[in-house]
Design a protein around this motif. Structure first.
Motif, PDB file in Angstrom:
ATOM      1  N   GLY A   6       0.687  -1.235  -0.484  1.00  0.00           N
ATOM      2  CA  GLY A   6       0.194   0.289  -0.055  1.00  0.00           C
ATOM      3  C   GLY A   6       0.736   1.414  -0.359  1.00  0.00           C
ATOM      4  O   GLY A   6       0.399   2.298  -0.808  1.00  0.00           O
ATOM      5  N   LEU A   7       2.116   0.758   0.492  1.00  0.00           N
ATOM      6  CA  LEU A   7       3.175   2.549   1.225  1.00  0.00           C
ATOM      7  C   LEU A   7       3.880   2.591  -0.634  1.00  0.00           C
ATOM      8  O   LEU A   7       3.361   4.053  -1.266  1.00  0.00           O
ATOM      9  CB  LEU A   7       4.110   2.132   1.336  1.00  0.00           C
ATOM     10  CG  LEU A   7       3.469   2.184   2.982  1.00  0.00           C
ATOM     11  CD1 LEU A   7       4.343   1.199   3.905  1.00  0.00           C
ATOM     12  CD2 LEU A   7       3.610   3.956   2.980  1.00  0.00           C
ATOM     13  N   GLY A   8       3.694   1.098  -1.965  1.00  0.00           N
ATOM     14  CA  GLY A   8       4.009   2.095  -2.958  1.00  0.00           C
ATOM     15  C   GLY A   8       3.096   2.939  -3.904  1.00  0.00           C
ATOM     16  O   GLY A   8       3.378   3.212  -4.725  1.00  0.00           O
ATOM     17  N   LEU A   9       1.956   2.065  -3.163  1.00  0.00           N
ATOM     18  CA  LEU A   9       0.450   2.908  -4.305  1.00  0.00           C
ATOM     19  C   LEU A   9       0.818   4.287  -3.876  1.00  0.00           C
ATOM     20  O   LEU A   9       0.139   5.677  -5.157  1.00  0.00           O
ATOM     21  CB  LEU A   9      -0.824   2.281  -4.259  1.00  0.00           C
ATOM     22  CG  LEU A   9      -2.089   2.234  -4.206  1.00  0.00           C
ATOM     23  CD1 LEU A   9      -2.195   3.072  -6.280  1.00  0.00           C
ATOM     24  CD2 LEU A   9      -3.340   1.838  -4.058  1.00  0.00           C
ATOM     25  N   LEU A  10       0.791   4.465  -2.347  1.00  0.00           N
ATOM     26  CA  LEU A  10       0.738   6.360  -1.672  1.00  0.00           C
ATOM     27  C   LEU A  10       1.890   6.814  -2.104  1.00  0.00           C
ATOM     28  O   LEU A  10       2.015   7.901  -3.135  1.00  0.00           O
ATOM     29  CB  LEU A  10       0.529   5.772  -0.613  1.00  0.00           C
ATOM     30  CG  LEU A  10       1.076   7.439   0.412  1.00  0.00           C
ATOM     31  CD1 LEU A  10       0.011   7.896   0.097  1.00  0.00           C
ATOM     32  CD2 LEU A  10       1.346   7.471   2.041  1.00  0.00           C
ATOM     33  N   ALA A  11       3.191   6.024  -2.676  1.00  0.00           N
ATOM     34  CA  ALA A  11       4.823   6.293  -3.383  1.00  0.00           C
ATOM     35  C   ALA A  11       3.866   7.455  -4.611  1.00  0.00           C
ATOM     36  O   ALA A  11       5.044   8.237  -5.485  1.00  0.00           O
ATOM     37  CB  ALA A  11       5.593   5.300  -3.459  1.00  0.00           C
ATOM     38  N   THR A  12       3.183   5.893  -5.486  1.00  0.00           N
ATOM     39  CA  THR A  12       3.148   7.072  -6.979  1.00  0.00           C
ATOM     40  C   THR A  12       2.665   8.389  -6.371  1.00  0.00           C
ATOM     41  O   THR A  12       2.313   8.727  -7.669  1.00  0.00           O
ATOM     42  CB  THR A  12       1.668   5.188  -8.112  1.00  0.00           C
ATOM     43  OG1 THR A  12       0.942   5.534  -7.256  1.00  0.00           O
ATOM     44  CG2 THR A  12       2.628   4.059  -7.730  1.00  0.00           C
ATOM     45  N   CYS A  13       1.353   8.786  -6.111  1.00  0.00           N
ATOM     46  CA  CYS A  13       0.054   9.611  -6.028  1.00  0.00           C
ATOM     47  C   CYS A  13       1.463  11.018  -6.466  1.00  0.00           C
ATOM     48  O   CYS A  13       2.253  11.635  -5.135  1.00  0.00           O
ATOM     49  CB  CYS A  13      -0.147   9.459  -4.915  1.00  0.00           C
ATOM     50  SG  CYS A  13      -1.563   7.992  -4.883  1.00  0.00           S
ATOM     51  N   ASP A  14       1.143  12.008  -6.379  1.00  0.00           N
ATOM     52  CA  ASP A  14       1.543  13.192  -6.911  1.00  0.00           C
ATOM     53  C   ASP A  14       1.999  13.971  -5.538  1.00  0.00           C
ATOM     54  O   ASP A  14       2.765  14.784  -4.971  1.00  0.00           O
ATOM     55  CB  ASP A  14       0.768  13.946  -7.979  1.00  0.00           C
ATOM     56  CG  ASP A  14       1.235  12.984  -9.122  1.00  0.00           C
ATOM     57  OD1 ASP A  14       2.697  13.284  -9.746  1.00  0.00           O
ATOM     58  OD2 ASP A  14       0.551  12.936  -9.606  1.00  0.00           O
ATOM     59  N   ILE A  15       0.580  14.010  -4.860  1.00  0.00           N
ATOM     60  CA  ILE A  15       0.443  14.339  -3.592  1.00  0.00           C
ATOM     61  C   ILE A  15      -0.413  13.786  -2.450  1.00  0.00           C
ATOM     62  O   ILE A  15      -0.940  13.277  -3.261  1.00  0.00           O
ATOM     63  CB  ILE A  15      -0.899  16.032  -3.945  1.00  0.00           C
ATOM     64  CG1 ILE A  15       0.131  16.811  -4.446  1.00  0.00           C
ATOM     65  CG2 ILE A  15      -0.635  16.399  -2.059  1.00  0.00           C
ATOM     66  CD1 ILE A  15      -0.748  17.948  -5.173  1.00  0.00           C
ATOM     67  N   GLY A  16       0.254  13.454  -1.669  1.00  0.00           N
ATOM     68  CA  GLY A  16      -0.196  12.384  -0.210  1.00  0.00           C
ATOM     69  C   GLY A  16      -0.534  13.240   0.954  1.00  0.00           C
ATOM     70  O   GLY A  16       0.024  14.102   1.137  1.00  0.00           O
ATOM     71  N   VAL A  17      -1.888  13.041   1.252  1.00  0.00           N
ATOM     72  CA  VAL A  17      -2.235  13.778   2.268  1.00  0.00           C
ATOM     73  C   VAL A  17      -2.784  13.158   2.804  1.00  0.00           C
ATOM     74  O   VAL A  17      -3.486  12.024   2.664  1.00  0.00           O
ATOM     75  CB  VAL A  17      -3.143  14.847   2.254  1.00  0.00           C
ATOM     76  CG1 VAL A  17      -4.075  15.559   3.572  1.00  0.00           C
ATOM     77  CG2 VAL A  17      -3.204  15.691   0.914  1.00  0.00           C
ATOM     78  N   ALA A  18      -2.198  13.069   4.747  1.00  0.00           N
ATOM     79  CA  ALA A  18      -2.998  12.227   5.752  1.00  0.00           C
ATOM     80  C   ALA A  18      -3.729  12.717   6.562  1.00  0.00           C
ATOM     81  O   ALA A  18      -3.217  13.949   7.406  1.00  0.00           O
ATOM     82  CB  ALA A  18      -2.210  10.911   5.950  1.00  0.00           C
ATOM     83  N   ALA A  19      -4.668  12.028   7.967  1.00  0.00           N
ATOM     84  CA  ALA A  19      -4.842  12.140   8.914  1.00  0.00           C
ATOM     85  C   ALA A  19      -4.153  12.194  10.009  1.00  0.00           C
ATOM     86  O   ALA A  19      -3.143  11.683   9.716  1.00  0.00           O
ATOM     87  CB  ALA A  19      -6.057  10.962   9.298  1.00  0.00           C
TER      88      ALA A  19
ATOM     89  N   PRO B 219      13.667   7.136  -5.220  1.00  0.00           N
ATOM     90  CA  PRO B 219      13.552   8.248  -6.351  1.00  0.00           C
ATOM     91  C   PRO B 219      13.023   9.723  -5.207  1.00  0.00           C
ATOM     92  O   PRO B 219      13.333  10.358  -5.076  1.00  0.00           O
ATOM     93  CB  PRO B 219      12.631   8.031  -7.655  1.00  0.00           C
ATOM     94  CG  PRO B 219      12.856   6.672  -7.426  1.00  0.00           C
ATOM     95  CD  PRO B 219      12.725   6.226  -6.405  1.00  0.00           C
ATOM     96  N   ARG B 220      11.609   9.222  -4.249  1.00  0.00           N
ATOM     97  CA  ARG B 220      10.969  10.067  -3.821  1.00  0.00           C
ATOM     98  C   ARG B 220      11.699  10.350  -2.240  1.00  0.00           C
ATOM     99  O   ARG B 220      10.589  11.309  -1.427  1.00  0.00           O
ATOM    100  CB  ARG B 220       9.933  10.000  -4.263  1.00  0.00           C
ATOM    101  CG  ARG B 220       8.679  10.139  -5.785  1.00  0.00           C
ATOM    102  CD  ARG B 220       7.764   9.731  -6.032  1.00  0.00           C
ATOM    103  NE  ARG B 220       7.251  10.711  -6.909  1.00  0.00           N
ATOM    104  CZ  ARG B 220       6.183  11.086  -7.212  1.00  0.00           C
ATOM    105  NH1 ARG B 220       5.146   9.843  -6.711  1.00  0.00           N
ATOM    106  NH2 ARG B 220       5.945  11.865  -8.977  1.00  0.00           N
ATOM    107  N   THR B 221      11.899   9.404  -1.645  1.00  0.00           N
ATOM    108  CA  THR B 221      11.824   9.122  -0.243  1.00  0.00           C
ATOM    109  C   THR B 221      13.054   9.283   0.543  1.00  0.00           C
ATOM    110  O   THR B 221      14.167   8.567  -0.172  1.00  0.00           O
ATOM    111  CB  THR B 221      11.345   7.840   0.633  1.00  0.00           C
ATOM    112  OG1 THR B 221       9.882   8.338  -0.628  1.00  0.00           O
ATOM    113  CG2 THR B 221      10.494   8.184   2.008  1.00  0.00           C
ATOM    114  N   ASP B 222      13.461   9.985   1.858  1.00  0.00           N
ATOM    115  CA  ASP B 222      14.254  10.202   1.977  1.00  0.00           C
ATOM    116  C   ASP B 222      15.528   8.471   2.114  1.00  0.00           C
ATOM    117  O   ASP B 222      14.939   7.525   2.923  1.00  0.00           O
ATOM    118  CB  ASP B 222      13.807  10.691   3.753  1.00  0.00           C
ATOM    119  CG  ASP B 222      15.644  10.560   4.504  1.00  0.00           C
ATOM    120  OD1 ASP B 222      16.162  10.040   5.341  1.00  0.00           O
ATOM    121  OD2 ASP B 222      16.615  11.573   3.938  1.00  0.00           O
TER     122      ASP B 222
END
Length: 244
Positions: free
Chosen positions: A100-113, A138-141
């Motif tokens: 599910g984190l891969g799916l989240l990482a593909t999104c251009d913008i991610g917002v979470a509660a 490529p997108r995460t520390d």
């Protein structure tokens, strides 16, 4: 049974993962249905952006261990989101695990509660976060990924934002999301597409370079004896044989 809910408001198409019986796990059926919904949203000139959200308390629990998608199909879905010429935003109000984190990482913008939680649990069932590394690396520390990939620790939304997995968090997630959607509504569609192309170039390079190798790695690990033990232990709610 439909696994993807669809609604629209002022040019924003919302796709809702709606498979509560398995916590929105990425089954073959869900991956296929989501890919179809995204393709239809891409073709629809009235859609300015797509929001990906969920029912229940879990955005996605990762791969469905009882009905996993073909690795190539999962790679195809992740690449489809990256290449989609319209922005895709994730709206998370619960837990995200493993694939599910891969799916989240593909999104251009991610917002979470604020109360959302995240974990790369692959090593605990005897596999590795192989395919999902295509958008994540490529997108995460990198130092944070090393920690959370290797330990499987749970982390919160504030940490997810700090390491680049999320864009923003808030107690009322829609209060954070709506100004972003309003900004997208004011943007020219062709300009959005070209801007997204600039932002995703490095991610697509990773797909071109590494997708075949990581798909093969994923298939090999899921077929291993350790994975069989790990998945069995998970389904039986016990510790795997290697746990100390």
């Amino acid at each position: 049974m439909t696994l993807i809910g669809r609604t629209r408001a002022r040019g924003i198409e919302t796709l809702t993962l709606d498979s509560p019986h398995n916590r929105n796990a990425l089954s073959a059926a869900l991956v296929g249905e989501l890919a179809t919904a995204l393709a239809e949203g891409e073709k629809d000139g009235d859609v300015r952006a797509i929001v990906l959200t969920h029912t229940g308390n879990t955005f996605s629990a990762g791969a469905d261990l009882k009905d996993p998608p073909d690795p190539d199909a999962l790679v195809g879905l992740l690449r489809q989101i990256i290449e989609l010429p319209k922005p895709v935003l994730a709206r998370v109000t619960g837990h995200v695990r493993a694939g599910g984190l891969g799916l989240l990482a593909t999104c251009d913008i991610g917002v979470a509660a604020t109360g959302s939680s995240f974990a790369f649990t692959e090593v605990r069932i005897g596999v590795a976060p192989a395919v999902i590394s295509l958008p994540l690396l490529p997108r995460t520390d990198p130092r944070a990924l090393a920690r959370y990939y290797l330990t499987g620790e749970r982390f919160d939304a504030a940490e997810a934002a700090r390491i680049g997995l999320l864009t923003a968090t808030g107690d009322a997630v829609d209060d954070v999301l709506e100004p972003l959607l309003d900004g997208l509504r004011k943007a020219a569609p062709e300009a959005l597409a070209e801007t997204k192309r600039l932002l995703t170039a490095r991610v697509l390079e990773a797909f071109d370079r590494d997708a075949a190798d990581l798909t093969a790695l994923s298939a090999r690990l899921f077929a291993s004896a350790q994975a069989r033990e790990g998945m069995t232990a998970f389904l039986e709610r016990r510790d795997p044989a290697w746990a100390l």
